[in-house]
Write an enzyme that holds these catalytic residues in place. Sequence first.
Site, PDB file in Angstrom:
ATOM      1  N   ASP A 221       0.838  -1.201   0.000  1.00 19.86           N
ATOM      2  CA  ASP A 221       0.000   0.000   0.000  1.00 19.86           C
ATOM      3  C   ASP A 221       0.872   1.249   0.000  1.00 19.86           C
ATOM      4  O   ASP A 221       0.601   2.205  -0.728  1.00 19.86           O
ATOM      5  CB  ASP A 221      -0.918  -0.008   1.229  1.00 19.86           C
ATOM      6  CG  ASP A 221      -1.819   1.222   1.278  1.00 19.86           C
ATOM      7  OD1 ASP A 221      -2.647   1.382   0.364  1.00 19.86           O
ATOM      8  OD2 ASP A 221      -1.680   2.026   2.218  1.00 19.86           O
ATOM      9  N   LYS A 225       1.476   4.375  -2.991  1.00 19.27           N
ATOM     10  CA  LYS A 225       1.467   5.814  -2.722  1.00 19.27           C
ATOM     11  C   LYS A 225       2.779   6.464  -3.160  1.00 19.27           C
ATOM     12  O   LYS A 225       2.776   7.567  -3.722  1.00 19.27           O
ATOM     13  CB  LYS A 225       1.205   6.051  -1.234  1.00 19.27           C
ATOM     14  CG  LYS A 225      -0.198   5.604  -0.815  1.00 19.27           C
ATOM     15  CD  LYS A 225      -0.385   5.613   0.695  1.00 19.27           C
ATOM     16  CE  LYS A 225      -1.758   5.082   1.064  1.00 19.27           C
ATOM     17  NZ  LYS A 225      -1.947   4.978   2.529  1.00 19.27           N
TER      18      LYS A 225
END
Length: 363
Positions: A221, A225
Amino acid sequence: MLNVAIVGPGLVGSALIEQLVAHSRSPCFAALPIVVVGIINSTKMAVSSTPFAVGDLNEWKSKVLGGSAAAADLAQFADTVAALKGPTAVVDCTSSDTIAELYPLWLSKGLHVVTPNKKAFSGDISLFRKIQELTTSPQGPSVYHEATVGAGLPVLSTLNDLVRTGDKIVKVEGIFSGTLSYLFNNFSIPGATQKFSDCVSVAKASGYTEPDPRDDLNGMDVARKVTILGRVAGHELSIDTLPVENIVPEQLRSVTTAEEFMSRLPEFDEHFKQLNEEALASGSVLRYVGMVDGVNNQSSVKLARYPLDHPFASLKGSDNIIAFTTERFPNPLIVQGAGAGAAVTAFGIFADLIKVCERFGAN
């Protein structure tokens, strides 16, 4: 007036509807008329040529997507909202790769796209480029995705402003995961005695982690980003080549269930304790950090040490913190705050919708 069509009204979508209902009753609405005209979930959909009534939106599950709603058909939904009078923004509140791949089609129909879905901006770079190509005209259509990094924090807007004003990005570094922020803010501080497995158990019970905490601990995750930030900064980053440190013990990566993972995690408490003690002995703490390196092409996602007087070391709770080091800001420009949660993510989406409305829908 800006029409809004919501795809995937889960926790974030529901929070957005609540905020838009409140907005419709506020003095700001006259200058920024933003209305909901479509909602689709996995089974039902509804589209209206006029805004849904506030009373219906307050109970949208029964009154908008109730028994009389049509069966979900995303292609028909997009065609219908694209034919409505006035500008329309599709808000994708899913995390679906398949839906993200539809953005170029939606844009080609003149629809604006606002989303917290990271997939289109961190996946195949050809999709990212296609979206860029379709959104170059000042006349639209447009894509806004502030909420893909840091939820409602002004992370991408700050980076965009730095890039567009010609500043040179030296480094963007941050704690981008609320889960990993919470874990290491509690595990790796002077005087803390909690075992790592206990910290993970508390985080899971408190709802900070994914149902399987390995989905947080593997760093993917954060990698998405960092990839988004890198691309916005002008670098062709890819999660396939970005070095990502997976802190899930290797022996637990292939266990079948989250329950088995949690039951066996204490076996590795000594490993994490040693890492932490070594950091503390050097006057540092452990933090899980993503970095875009704008100079040396050494972008990474990893567990790293930071001295006790560093801003990352003093972070509390599950906050995110992002530091922008640039030619104009050699002392980093820092953005800090809640980087996860339905309400703040919906706020980030809402703020993007205001941008669309100001550009295309206020008249």
